[in-house]
Design a protein around this motif. Structure first.
Motif, mmCIF file in Angstrom:
data_model
loop_
_atom_site.group_PDB
_atom_site.id
_atom_site.type_symbol
_atom_site.label_atom_id
_atom_site.label_comp_id
_atom_site.label_asym_id
_atom_site.label_seq_id
_atom_site.Cartn_x
_atom_site.Cartn_y
_atom_site.Cartn_z
ATOM 1 N N ASP A 151 0.856 -1.191 0.000
ATOM 2 C CA ASP A 151 0.000 0.000 0.000
ATOM 3 C C ASP A 151 0.889 1.237 0.000
ATOM 4 O O ASP A 151 1.632 1.473 0.949
ATOM 5 C CB ASP A 151 -0.900 -0.025 1.248
ATOM 6 N N LYS A 153 0.241 4.457 0.234
ATOM 7 C CA LYS A 153 -0.065 5.484 1.239
ATOM 8 C C LYS A 153 0.510 5.095 2.604
ATOM 9 O O LYS A 153 1.169 5.908 3.271
ATOM 10 C CB LYS A 153 -1.585 5.658 1.343
ATOM 11 N N LEU A 154 0.281 3.848 2.983
ATOM 12 C CA LEU A 154 0.792 3.382 4.271
ATOM 13 C C LEU A 154 2.317 3.422 4.280
ATOM 14 O O LEU A 154 2.948 3.871 5.253
ATOM 15 C CB LEU A 154 0.284 1.967 4.556
ATOM 16 N N ALA A 155 2.935 2.973 3.203
ATOM 17 C CA ALA A 155 4.400 2.974 3.128
ATOM 18 C C ALA A 155 4.938 4.404 3.231
ATOM 19 O O ALA A 155 5.941 4.656 3.907
ATOM 20 C CB ALA A 155 4.857 2.332 1.826
ATOM 21 N N MET A 157 3.541 6.981 4.770
ATOM 22 C CA MET A 157 3.426 7.456 6.152
ATOM 23 C C MET A 157 4.469 6.799 7.047
ATOM 24 O O MET A 157 5.055 7.450 7.920
ATOM 25 C CB MET A 157 2.020 7.177 6.685
ATOM 26 N N TRP B 169 -2.112 8.718 11.318
ATOM 27 C CA TRP B 169 -3.084 8.598 10.226
ATOM 28 C C TRP B 169 -4.173 7.548 10.460
ATOM 29 O O TRP B 169 -5.270 7.681 9.938
ATOM 30 C CB TRP B 169 -2.361 8.297 8.906
ATOM 31 N N ARG B 175 -10.038 2.818 5.900
ATOM 32 C CA ARG B 175 -9.846 2.000 4.699
ATOM 33 C C ARG B 175 -9.276 0.615 5.006
ATOM 34 O O ARG B 175 -9.639 -0.380 4.384
ATOM 35 C CB ARG B 175 -8.883 2.783 3.798
ATOM 36 N N MET B 176 -8.348 0.573 6.000
ATOM 37 C CA MET B 176 -7.696 -0.694 6.309
ATOM 38 C C MET B 176 -8.075 -1.185 7.716
ATOM 39 O O MET B 176 -8.267 -0.369 8.618
ATOM 40 C CB MET B 176 -6.176 -0.541 6.237
ATOM 41 N N TYR B 185 2.965 -3.145 8.636
ATOM 42 C CA TYR B 185 4.037 -2.535 9.441
ATOM 43 C C TYR B 185 5.047 -3.581 9.892
ATOM 44 O O TYR B 185 6.261 -3.338 9.892
ATOM 45 C CB TYR B 185 3.455 -1.798 10.641
ATOM 46 N N MET B 188 7.329 -4.310 7.059
ATOM 47 C CA MET B 188 8.261 -3.204 6.796
ATOM 48 C C MET B 188 9.361 -3.147 7.850
ATOM 49 O O MET B 188 10.522 -2.871 7.541
ATOM 50 C CB MET B 188 7.516 -1.864 6.750
#
Lengths: 195, 195
Positions: A151, A153-155, A157, B169, B175-176, B185, B188
DNA sequence: GTCTATAAGATGATAGAC
DNA sequence: GTCTATCATCTTATAGAC
């Protein structure tokens, strides 16, 4: 004790902004009175109102200047090239810019809640613009097939939070040099998106 | 308008803490007066002093409770195993815990500067303890040779900042789902350290 | 346990002197 | 351009009535 009357408009204006930024960062907008700012500048409270219509506008101007500078600075250094190269460059830029002005960064984030709605909207729009610069890079990396992110957007942020976090611990003259910190963060950012 | 006198000690105490946390998060400690808290709770300002000796202690207690809960909660779920497994679990725990109490997280970070020195020292010590839990995992990964991080302290700070950033955010019902966000997360975080 | 009343001082902003 | 003086209001915290 007594202070001479005199003309200092070209000095006092910037000094007020400088002192206000520093005090807002240290103690918070609501905890800093106009008298405290004036006292640190070396004038009486009434004199501040020659330079700002009110306290709220002083805060807003500081935050807007910071965001404008941020966008203008990136605009100058932005490069073309692969998403990988662009992300590395964004990370280095972001880290460097933020390390250089911790007070402004802190105020621009922490004092959002003290902005009046109209001012909040303007600052949020600038922030959104800046975030979209990074998101575009992330999306480009997805398109090129070199980033592994579910995603964008998530990345985006997650990356911004990681990079901005440098200000919670980095202090000039500490264990690591600015360049070393930039290197390590840039590498972590690249790895985080699987580049 | 008039309010009945009555006995509510077991309700009013928690309500004060609840309301104070919410208002401090929204407007900041310095911007929230005891009258505002009292008004929201439905009592007069003087009544608050039956539950806290002063405003500063109210803030400190809220922050200390949060940090104590954080450490206790991790203590319960902490696992043994490879550094990889432990990092993934830490990331999921941290994200989940922080998503569930955004106000407490915000206050515990933003209002540090409004703590008196002695209180600041205590909260900082709890924060240091929590950070060292993650740093130990990072170091274990270095020893196992499965993490590629040049500096364990810097990597720890970068990971915590990235994970805590979820609160800037994420909103319930967005959305998620919480589980999806946790997944992304955690992945990542693992990639950022080269696992 | 909560209220009302109050003390003692700080606050943002303005008016008018110099 | 800056100062002094001031207004009206808000602040934290306490004392004593109920």
């Amino acid at each position: 004790m007594a202070r001479k009357t005199g003309s200092h408009s070209n000095i006092t204006g910037p000094r007020i902004r400088e002192v206000a930024l520093s005090l807002f960062a240290q103690q918070g907008f609501a905890a800093v009175s106009m008298r405290k700012i004036a006292s640190e500048v070396g004038v009486q409270a009434g004199a501040l109102y020659l330079y700002t219509p009110d306290k709220q506008t002083l805060l807003f101007d500081l935050m807007q200047s910071h965001m404008d500078e941020l966008l203008a600075a990136f605009d100058i250094v932005e490069i073309a090239g692969s998403a990988r190269a662009r992300l590395e460059q964004f990370a280095r830029f972001h880290i460097g810019f933020h390390m250089e002005r911790p007070d402004a960064v802190f105020v621009a984030y922490m004092e959002l809640r003290n902005l009046e709605p109209a001012n909040f909207t303007k600052i949020e729009e600038l922030r959104r613009q800046y975030e979209s610069l990074l998101e575009n890079i992330v999306k480009a990396g997805q398109v090129e097939g070199i980033f592994d992110v579910p995603d964008s957007k998530l990345a985006t942020m997650a990356l911004i939070a990681m990079l901005t976090g440098v200000n919670t611990w980095y202090r000039e003259g500490g264990r690591m040099s600015r360049a070393e910190v930039e290197d390590v963060y840039a590498q972590m950012a690249l790895k985080a998106v699987g580049a």
